[in-house]
Design a protein around this motif. Sequence first.
Motif, PDB file in Angstrom:
ATOM      1  N   SER A  13      53.637 -14.560 -91.308  1.00  0.00           N
ATOM      2  CA  SER A  13      53.779 -15.887 -90.690  1.00  0.00           C
ATOM      3  C   SER A  13      52.453 -16.620 -90.555  1.00  0.00           C
ATOM      4  CB  SER A  13      54.458 -15.762 -89.320  1.00  0.00           C
ATOM      5  OG  SER A  13      53.620 -15.050 -88.421  1.00  0.00           O
ATOM      6  N   LYS A  14      51.340 -15.885 -90.616  1.00  0.00           N
ATOM      7  CA  LYS A  14      50.018 -16.502 -90.480  1.00  0.00           C
ATOM      8  C   LYS A  14      49.211 -16.427 -91.780  1.00  0.00           C
ATOM      9  CE  LYS A  14      50.083 -17.191 -85.898  1.00  0.00           C
ATOM     10  NZ  LYS A  14      49.857 -18.475 -85.241  1.00  0.00           N
ATOM     11  N   TYR A  15      49.842 -15.981 -92.854  1.00  0.00           N
ATOM     12  CA  TYR A  15      49.100 -15.664 -94.071  1.00  0.00           C
ATOM     13  C   TYR A  15      48.375 -16.883 -94.645  1.00  0.00           C
ATOM     14  CZ  TYR A  15      48.088 -13.694 -98.674  1.00  0.00           C
ATOM     15  OH  TYR A  15      47.456 -13.263 -99.810  1.00  0.00           O
ATOM     16  N   ASP A  16      49.069 -18.012 -94.748  1.00  0.00           N
ATOM     17  CA  ASP A  16      48.449 -19.198 -95.340  1.00  0.00           C
ATOM     18  C   ASP A  16      47.300 -19.715 -94.477  1.00  0.00           C
ATOM     19  OD1 ASP A  16      50.055 -19.306 -97.650  1.00  0.00           O
ATOM     20  OD2 ASP A  16      51.671 -20.238 -96.528  1.00  0.00           O
ATOM     21  N   VAL A  17      47.495 -19.703 -93.168  1.00  0.00           N
ATOM     22  CA  VAL A  17      46.425 -20.146 -92.257  1.00  0.00           C
ATOM     23  C   VAL A  17      45.209 -19.228 -92.392  1.00  0.00           C
ATOM     24  CG1 VAL A  17      45.787 -20.484 -89.836  1.00  0.00           C
ATOM     25  CG2 VAL A  17      48.064 -21.123 -90.619  1.00  0.00           C
ATOM     26  N   MET A  18      45.453 -17.915 -92.430  1.00  0.00           N
ATOM     27  CA  MET A  18      44.341 -16.974 -92.528  1.00  0.00           C
ATOM     28  C   MET A  18      43.603 -17.108 -93.859  1.00  0.00           C
ATOM     29  SD  MET A  18      43.510 -15.184 -89.909  1.00  0.00           S
ATOM     30  CE  MET A  18      42.383 -14.170 -90.858  1.00  0.00           C
ATOM     31  N   ASN A  19      44.326 -17.380 -94.953  1.00  0.00           N
ATOM     32  CA  ASN A  19      43.650 -17.586 -96.240  1.00  0.00           C
ATOM     33  C   ASN A  19      42.672 -18.743 -96.157  1.00  0.00           C
ATOM     34  OD1 ASN A  19      44.569 -15.526 -97.831  1.00  0.00           O
ATOM     35  ND2 ASN A  19      46.247 -16.682 -98.746  1.00  0.00           N
ATOM     36  N   ASP A  20      43.095 -19.811 -95.494  1.00  0.00           N
ATOM     37  CA  ASP A  20      42.205 -20.965 -95.333  1.00  0.00           C
ATOM     38  C   ASP A  20      40.972 -20.604 -94.512  1.00  0.00           C
ATOM     39  OD1 ASP A  20      43.422 -22.971 -96.839  1.00  0.00           O
ATOM     40  OD2 ASP A  20      44.830 -23.459 -95.241  1.00  0.00           O
ATOM     41  N   VAL A  21      41.197 -19.889 -93.416  1.00  0.00           N
ATOM     42  CA  VAL A  21      40.076 -19.546 -92.535  1.00  0.00           C
ATOM     43  C   VAL A  21      39.136 -18.548 -93.205  1.00  0.00           C
ATOM     44  CG1 VAL A  21      39.455 -18.486 -90.332  1.00  0.00           C
ATOM     45  CG2 VAL A  21      41.392 -20.054 -90.443  1.00  0.00           C
TER      46      VAL A  21
ATOM     47  N   SER B 282      38.554 -17.947 -96.346  1.00  0.00           N
ATOM     48  CA  SER B 282      37.809 -18.444 -97.510  1.00  0.00           C
ATOM     49  C   SER B 282      37.236 -19.836 -97.280  1.00  0.00           C
ATOM     50  CB  SER B 282      38.735 -18.483 -98.735  1.00  0.00           C
ATOM     51  OG  SER B 282      39.686 -19.521 -98.608  1.00  0.00           O
ATOM     52  N   MET B 283      37.385 -20.364 -96.049  1.00  0.00           N
ATOM     53  CA  MET B 283      36.956 -21.730 -95.734  1.00  0.00           C
ATOM     54  C   MET B 283      37.615 -22.739 -96.682  1.00  0.00           C
ATOM     55  SD  MET B 283      32.979 -20.918 -94.774  1.00  0.00           S
ATOM     56  CE  MET B 283      32.783 -19.747 -96.121  1.00  0.00           C
ATOM     57  N   GLY B 284      38.851 -22.443 -97.060  1.00  0.00           N
ATOM     58  CA  GLY B 284      39.627 -23.341 -97.917  1.00  0.00           C
ATOM     59  C   GLY B 284      39.352 -23.179 -99.398  1.00  0.00           C
ATOM     60  N   ILE B 285      38.380 -22.336 -99.748  1.00  0.00           N
ATOM     61  CA  ILE B 285      37.965 -22.239-101.152  1.00  0.00           C
ATOM     62  C   ILE B 285      39.055 -21.605-102.020  1.00  0.00           C
ATOM     63  CG2 ILE B 285      36.251 -21.200-102.717  1.00  0.00           C
ATOM     64  CD1 ILE B 285      34.195 -21.538-100.453  1.00  0.00           C
ATOM     65  N   HIS B 286      39.950 -20.800-101.428  1.00  0.00           N
ATOM     66  CA  HIS B 286      41.019 -20.193-102.235  1.00  0.00           C
ATOM     67  C   HIS B 286      41.859 -21.260-102.922  1.00  0.00           C
ATOM     68  CE1 HIS B 286      44.841 -20.767 -99.859  1.00  0.00           C
ATOM     69  NE2 HIS B 286      43.971 -21.059 -98.927  1.00  0.00           N
ATOM     70  N   ARG B 287      41.967 -22.448-102.321  1.00  0.00           N
ATOM     71  CA  ARG B 287      42.721 -23.542-102.944  1.00  0.00           C
ATOM     72  C   ARG B 287      42.027 -24.033-104.215  1.00  0.00           C
ATOM     73  NH1 ARG B 287      46.499 -25.669 -99.264  1.00  0.00           N
ATOM     74  NH2 ARG B 287      46.335 -24.674 -97.213  1.00  0.00           N
ATOM     75  N   ILE B 288      40.707 -24.106-104.166  1.00  0.00           N
ATOM     76  CA  ILE B 288      39.925 -24.523-105.339  1.00  0.00           C
ATOM     77  C   ILE B 288      40.064 -23.484-106.448  1.00  0.00           C
ATOM     78  CG2 ILE B 288      37.566 -24.968-106.174  1.00  0.00           C
ATOM     79  CD1 ILE B 288      36.966 -26.032-103.309  1.00  0.00           C
TER      80      ILE B 288
END
Length: 250
Positions: free
Chosen positions: A34-42, A44-50
């Motif tokens: 339930s927190k996986y997407d939020v934790m990925n952002d935190v 990697s500081m959002g870099i996983h999206r890049i």
Amino acid sequence: MTDDTDKTTHFGFETVPEADKAGRVQGVFNSVASKYDVMNDVMSMGIHRIWKDAMMDWLAPRSGQKLLDVAGGTGDIAFRFLKRAGSGHATVLDLTEPMLVEGRKRAEAEQMHDSLDWIVGDAMALPFADNTFDVYTISFGIRNVTRPQEALNEAFRVLRPGGRLMVLEFSQLPNAAMQKAYDLYSFNVIPQMGKMIANDRDSYQYLVESIRNFPDQDTFLGMVRAAGFENAKYRNMTMGVAALHSGWKI
């Protein structure tokens, strides 16, 4: 001869029987779903999206292609693929049903409903016929597989001739001092973030340890080639924090 029941593997820095790993990995992702997407952002500081966008740039999805996204969890790669392709189909497969449940809740899942399947399954024993898919992706998932070589072999089996493999995974920095600094951040900060955001320090401790145990870029490239893939190569993302591997079934 060693009996299969005696075989061991890594679960983070712990050595466990191979038969136990899948269940323990499921426990981790059941806990963090339930927190996986939020934790990925935190984390990697959002870099996983890049990195995921860079994966799509290199992949260049085409209209009408069929994607299998393994360990696809909450649908990040499948949604990107379908948007880029314009039309096509994506099958998201994950060992952990709560991750797929979270993916189905996302707005994109409703918008792309007719082009998506969500399936619980094992990367080492895919429930699909040979030569079924045009593209196979796995993003931050192969290090959690008990026997990654078997997952790559299965990827080769289910891809059609001319099909493409793409693997995005955390990797090793080529500079020892930089790797040491990154390890300090990973081991001291990320588990604490897990505790604060998901109330789950242990799962994030495992995730950090699993990254450190994963083969380096060139070793993994050899595994991709051993599965039968041609023209195999990789690109480092953010100096090697992650690496993107590509191969073709010729």
